[in-house]
Design a protein around this motif. Structure first.
Motif, short mmCIF file in Angstrom:
data_model
loop_
_atom_site.label_atom_id
_atom_site.label_comp_id
_atom_site.label_asym_id
_atom_site.label_seq_id
_atom_site.Cartn_x
_atom_site.Cartn_y
_atom_site.Cartn_z
N PRO A 225 1.03 -1.22 -0.08
CA PRO A 225 0.17 -0.58 0.12
C PRO A 225 0.63 1.56 0.37
CG PRO A 225 0.25 -0.84 2.15
CD PRO A 225 1.36 -1.93 1.67
N SER A 226 0.59 2.42 -0.99
CA SER A 226 1.08 3.79 -0.39
C SER A 226 0.90 4.25 0.31
CB SER A 226 1.01 4.61 -1.95
OG SER A 226 -0.26 4.75 -1.76
N ALA A 227 -0.04 3.85 1.29
CA ALA A 227 -0.58 4.63 2.63
C ALA A 227 -0.99 4.03 3.52
CB ALA A 227 -1.97 5.99 2.66
N ALA A 228 -0.93 3.61 4.55
CA ALA A 228 -1.97 2.96 6.16
C ALA A 228 -2.97 2.46 5.15
CB ALA A 228 -1.53 3.43 7.07
N LEU A 229 -3.61 1.05 5.32
CA LEU A 229 -5.11 1.09 5.04
C LEU A 229 -5.73 0.07 6.74
CD1 LEU A 229 -4.05 -1.51 1.98
CD2 LEU A 229 -4.99 1.20 1.91
N ALA B 236 3.48 3.77 -8.16
CA ALA B 236 2.98 2.73 -9.19
C ALA B 236 3.39 1.69 -9.32
CB ALA B 236 3.65 2.65 -10.63
N GLY B 237 1.49 1.19 -8.79
CA GLY B 237 1.53 -0.52 -8.85
C GLY B 237 0.68 -0.63 -7.40
N TYR B 238 0.66 0.02 -6.46
CA TYR B 238 0.19 -0.26 -5.25
C TYR B 238 -1.02 0.62 -5.71
CZ TYR B 238 5.03 0.32 -3.76
OH TYR B 238 6.70 0.09 -3.56
N VAL B 239 -1.57 -0.40 -3.81
CA VAL B 239 -2.49 0.04 -3.57
C VAL B 239 -2.71 1.38 -2.32
CG1 VAL B 239 -3.52 -2.16 -4.33
CG2 VAL B 239 -3.02 -1.74 -1.78
N GLU B 240 -4.20 1.69 -2.75
CA GLU B 240 -4.51 3.08 -2.08
C GLU B 240 -6.27 2.45 -1.15
OE1 GLU B 240 -2.87 6.89 -3.01
OE2 GLU B 240 -5.01 6.71 -4.34
N ALA B 241 -6.15 3.29 0.09
CA ALA B 241 -7.73 3.68 0.22
C ALA B 241 -8.57 4.45 -1.09
CB ALA B 241 -8.51 4.43 1.45
N ASP B 242 -9.74 4.05 -1.36
CA ASP B 242 -10.46 3.92 -2.44
C ASP B 242 -10.76 5.15 -3.07
OD1 ASP B 242 -11.97 3.92 -5.39
OD2 ASP B 242 -13.53 2.26 -4.25
N ASN C 127 -7.50 6.71 -9.26
CA ASN C 127 -7.73 5.59 -10.08
C ASN C 127 -9.05 5.00 -9.33
OD1 ASN C 127 -5.92 6.30 -11.62
ND2 ASN C 127 -4.40 5.42 -10.80
N THR C 128 -10.51 5.26 -9.11
CA THR C 128 -11.93 4.95 -8.65
C THR C 128 -11.94 3.60 -8.95
OG1 THR C 128 -12.78 6.23 -10.74
CG2 THR C 128 -12.51 7.45 -8.97
N MET C 129 -11.66 2.95 -9.53
CA MET C 129 -11.55 1.28 -9.45
C MET C 129 -11.66 0.19 -8.12
SD MET C 129 -11.19 -1.79 -12.81
CE MET C 129 -10.02 -2.71 -11.92
N SER C 130 -12.34 0.00 -8.05
CA SER C 130 -12.01 -0.56 -7.05
C SER C 130 -11.52 -1.77 -6.97
CB SER C 130 -13.05 -0.85 -5.85
OG SER C 130 -12.99 -1.84 -4.56
N ILE C 131 -10.72 -2.40 -6.73
CA ILE C 131 -9.98 -3.48 -6.62
C ILE C 131 -10.22 -5.41 -5.79
CG2 ILE C 131 -8.63 -2.83 -8.49
CD1 ILE C 131 -5.83 -3.17 -7.24
N GLY C 132 -10.14 -4.58 -4.14
CA GLY C 132 -10.61 -5.13 -3.65
C GLY C 132 -10.54 -4.75 -2.27
N ARG C 133 -10.45 -5.30 -1.09
CA ARG C 133 -10.83 -5.08 0.22
C ARG C 133 -9.92 -5.43 1.38
NH1 ARG C 133 -13.36 -8.51 3.38
NH2 ARG C 133 -14.37 -10.28 2.07
N ASP C 134 -9.65 -4.43 2.65
CA ASP C 134 -8.96 -4.64 3.35
C ASP C 134 -8.51 -5.52 4.24
OD1 ASP C 134 -6.41 -4.23 4.13
OD2 ASP C 134 -6.96 -2.37 5.80
N LEU C 135 -7.91 -6.40 4.14
CA LEU C 135 -8.40 -7.64 6.19
C LEU C 135 -7.33 -7.09 6.88
CD1 LEU C 135 -8.56 -10.83 3.87
CD2 LEU C 135 -10.21 -9.17 4.68
N HIS C 136 -6.33 -5.91 6.81
CA HIS C 136 -5.05 -5.78 7.32
C HIS C 136 -4.56 -4.58 7.59
CE1 HIS C 136 -1.11 -6.01 8.29
NE2 HIS C 136 -0.75 -6.65 9.04
N ILE C 137 -4.27 -3.52 9.44
CA ILE C 137 -4.14 -2.47 8.59
C ILE C 137 -2.55 -2.34 8.61
CG2 ILE C 137 -3.97 -0.49 10.43
CD1 ILE C 137 -5.92 -1.64 12.04
N GLY C 138 -2.19 -2.44 6.85
CA GLY C 138 -0.89 -2.63 6.83
C GLY C 138 -0.23 -0.91 6.98
#
Length: 255
Positions: A202-206, A219-225, A230-241
């Motif tokens: 993640p690029s920031a804590a989830l 690039a290639g990381y994820v962040e909170a929707d 880039n608004t397409m959701s690709i998943g949901r968080d299971l862990h405070i990373g």
């Protein structure tokens, strides 16, 4: 003593129990690209990479839909085809395209008379020239409509063929396809994770109440929707990373 779950057959696709593990890469192709493998809750698709891949960073489909130099879109049918035909005559747009480039890729056919479009899986293609009436693709299924020269064809390669690392956080050049579970060597075949619990940077804590999307800062990381352009959701968080360290996301790309 507990053991690691064996491969399970859930959903579409063949059951695979041997040949190449999910933490292995191979210089030779062992399965059809896009083949589905489920191990416990996780789903993988067989892919080949164009360029090295890093574990935990999103891989995308090839740029330009996998075509050479020019996106192959809305090209006119050059020869009318009857219902039941499998060959569709179409030229390349701007740049000639190599034989078999679109094998096991997709063709979207626009029916001008009905203002409707239909999707077919491509079996093979001869080399596509930019002019003339002899270039064609061959479909796996027979046409269910007749085609005229007013109709159009758009083509992409198999999206699991030549996946690439996401190169820009702000401008995506291909659809996100999955996450490599290990580092992958250029031009090697591997199992790309597309669904289920996934280690991803993640690029920031989830947090637990957040869906995630592709990061617009790394690039290639994820962040909170809610935080991303880039608004397409690709998943949901299971862990405070922690930012830039592995988090656990329930990936939701291809089940």
């Amino acid at each position: 003593m507990q053991t690691r779950p064996a491969a399970q057959h859930m959903g579409s696709g063949p059951l695979l129990v041997s040949g190449q593990g999910i933490y292995e890469e191979s210089s030779t192709q062992r399965f059809i690209l896009g083949t589905r493998l489920q191990v416990g809750e996780r789903v993988f698709r067989y892919a080949v990479t164009n360029g090295a891949q890093t574990a935990g960073i999103i891989a995308q489909a090839p740029t330009l839909g996998g075509a050479t130099t020019t996106l192959q879109t809305t090209q006119a049918v050059t020869v009318a085809a009857p219902i039941g035909a499998t060959d569709v005559y179409v030229n390349a747009l701007t740049t000639a395209q190599a034989a078999e480039l679109f094998a096991d890729g997709w063709a979207s056919i626009f029916d001008a008379s009905a203002t409707a479009c239909f999707l077919y899986l491509v079996r093979k293609n001869i080399a596509l020239a930019t002019s003339g009436t002899t270039s064609y693709i061959t479909l796996y299924d027979e046409l269910h409509i007749a085609l005229t020269t007013s109709d159009q064809v758009s083509l992409i390669t198999n999206p699991y063929k030549d996946v690439v690392a996401v190169s820009s956080a702000t401008v995506l050049t291909g659809a996100p396809m999955g996450v490599p579970p290990v580092a992958i060597t250029d031009n090697y075949y591997f199992w790309l994770q597309t669904w289920g619990p996934c280690a991803i940077l993640p690029s920031a804590a989830l947090d637990f109440d957040e869906y995630v999307t592709m990061s617009d800062t790394n690039a290639g990381y994820v962040e909170a929707d809610a935080a991303s352009a880039n608004t397409m959701s690709i998943g949901r968080d299971l862990h405070i990373g922690t930012a830039s360290e592995a988090s656990i996301v329930y990936l939701m790309l291809a089940p």
